[in-house]
Scaffold this active site. Structure first.
Site, PDB file in Angstrom:
ATOM      1  N   CYS A   1       0.862  -1.176   0.000  1.00  0.00           N
ATOM      2  CA  CYS A   1       0.000   0.000   0.000  1.00  0.00           C
ATOM      3  C   CYS A   1       0.901   1.229   0.000  1.00  0.00           C
ATOM      4  O   CYS A   1       1.714   1.405   0.912  1.00  0.00           O
ATOM      5  CB  CYS A   1      -0.877  -0.010   1.252  1.00  0.00           C
TER       6      CYS A   1
ATOM      7  N   CYS B   1      -0.840   3.677  -6.437  1.00  0.00           N
ATOM      8  CA  CYS B   1      -1.745   3.061  -5.463  1.00  0.00           C
ATOM      9  C   CYS B   1      -1.897   1.633  -5.952  1.00  0.00           C
ATOM     10  O   CYS B   1      -2.115   1.398  -7.147  1.00  0.00           O
ATOM     11  CB  CYS B   1      -3.091   3.776  -5.467  1.00  0.00           C
TER      12      CYS B   1
HETATM   13  N1  DGL Z   1      -4.044   0.548  -1.964  1.00  0.00           N
HETATM   14  C1  DGL Z   1      -3.708   1.709  -1.241  1.00  0.00           C
HETATM   15  C2  DGL Z   1      -2.487   2.396  -1.807  1.00  0.00           C
HETATM   16  O1  DGL Z   1      -1.649   1.772  -2.435  1.00  0.00           O
HETATM   17  C3  DGL Z   1      -4.740   2.698  -0.775  1.00  0.00           C
HETATM   18  C4  DGL Z   1      -6.196   2.567  -1.082  1.00  0.00           C
HETATM   19  C5  DGL Z   1      -7.047   3.281  -0.040  1.00  0.00           C
HETATM   20  O2  DGL Z   1      -7.341   2.654   0.971  1.00  0.00           O
HETATM   21  O3  DGL Z   1      -7.354   4.489  -0.215  1.00  0.00           O
HETATM   22  O4  DGL Z   1      -2.276   3.568  -1.616  1.00  0.00           O
END
Ligand code: DGL
Length: 264
Positions: free
Chosen positions: A75, A189
């Protein structure tokens, strides 16, 4: 090192599955515990203080429960805000996910790079530092989109989404001053590679997409070099931190070898 000790792959939701795919290609029999912090989702609209308070404490509990050999924070939002705090709190290797600005700068011909992330990620000083260090001769244009995170979550639940929504996300990037020169977009993301095909279809012209998944998988390989792995893949665990109904996700999880659903 016991060969059954898992890799723990952590995200706010399904985004980390894009990273898990690359890890599985590199280490096909690695036992996997995939954690979706559904109780804290979404991260991208939260404050730095909220993420910094939540992620290290939650990972501490998860490490106690599963005794992983290594943790991947799959993430960008959690990594750009809390990676240092998690490393300080936990005594095992932690691999983070940072926007792939360096690989993008290596391939961009126009020297104009788009960075598509969450609102929280694109405002991080960490991103300023990556841009200054690795893309100093590029224009780096950022756009944060919570909508795209929701579209990716829906997509994994079988909802194809409206192409107009994807076009609106792309317009947020390409519509900015200098945006017409962008030839490479960093998917900053981990949810976004899951909908790369939809993003490509909504793009005003052919562009390249870059993300960090392969680099992370390589790093996991280096950090676990010489360690034993099971002879055959075992059923992976998908853990959710809320009671949210995840029935619609079951096929996508099973496709990725995550056959056991658990709750925190
Ligand atoms: N998948 C996450 C990232 O790489 C964030 C998604 C979220 O919860 O807003 O930033």
């Amino acid at each position: 090192m016991d060969s059954d000790r898992p890799l723990l792959v952590f995200d706010s939701g399904v985004g980390g599955l894009s990273v898990l795919a690359a890890i599985r290609r590199a280490l096909p029999t690695a036992p996997i515990v995939y954690v979706a912090d559904s109780g804290g989702f979404p991260y991208g609209t939260k404050s730095e203080a909220e993420i910094a308070a939540r992620v290290p404490a939650l990972l501490g509990r998860l490490v106690e429960r599963y005794r992983p050999r290594l943790v991947v924070i799959a993430c960008n939002t959690a990594s750009t805000i809390a990676l240092a705090a998690v490393r300080a709190a936990l005594d095992l290797p932690i691999v983070g996910t940072v926007p792939a600005i360096r690989p993008a700068a290596l391939v961009s011909k126009t020297r104009a790079i788009g960075v598509l992330g969450t609102d929280a990620t694109v405002r991080q000083p960490y991103v300023d530092r990556l841009a200054a260090e690795f893309a100093a001769d590029c224009v780096v244009i950022r756009h944060g989109s919570a909508r795209l995170v929701d579209l990716a979550e829906a997509s994994l639940r079988g909802d194809p989404g409206d192409p107009a929504d994807y076009a609106a996300v792309m317009a947020g990037l390409f519509g900015q001053p200098g945006g017409d020169a962008i030839d490479t977009v960093v998917l900053a993301c981990t949810h976004f590679p899951l909908v790369a095909a939809q993003l490509a279809a909504a793009s005003p012209r052919p562009i390249g997409f870059v993300d960090g998944a392969e680099g992370i998988a390589r790093r996991v390989g280096v950090l676990t070099q010489g360690q034993p792995w099971p002879a055959a893949p075992a059923a992976g665990v998908a853990l959710f931190t809320s009671d949210a109904d995840v029935g619609a996700l079951a096929p996508a999880l099973a496709n990725r070898g995550l056959l056991r659903i658990e709750r925190l």
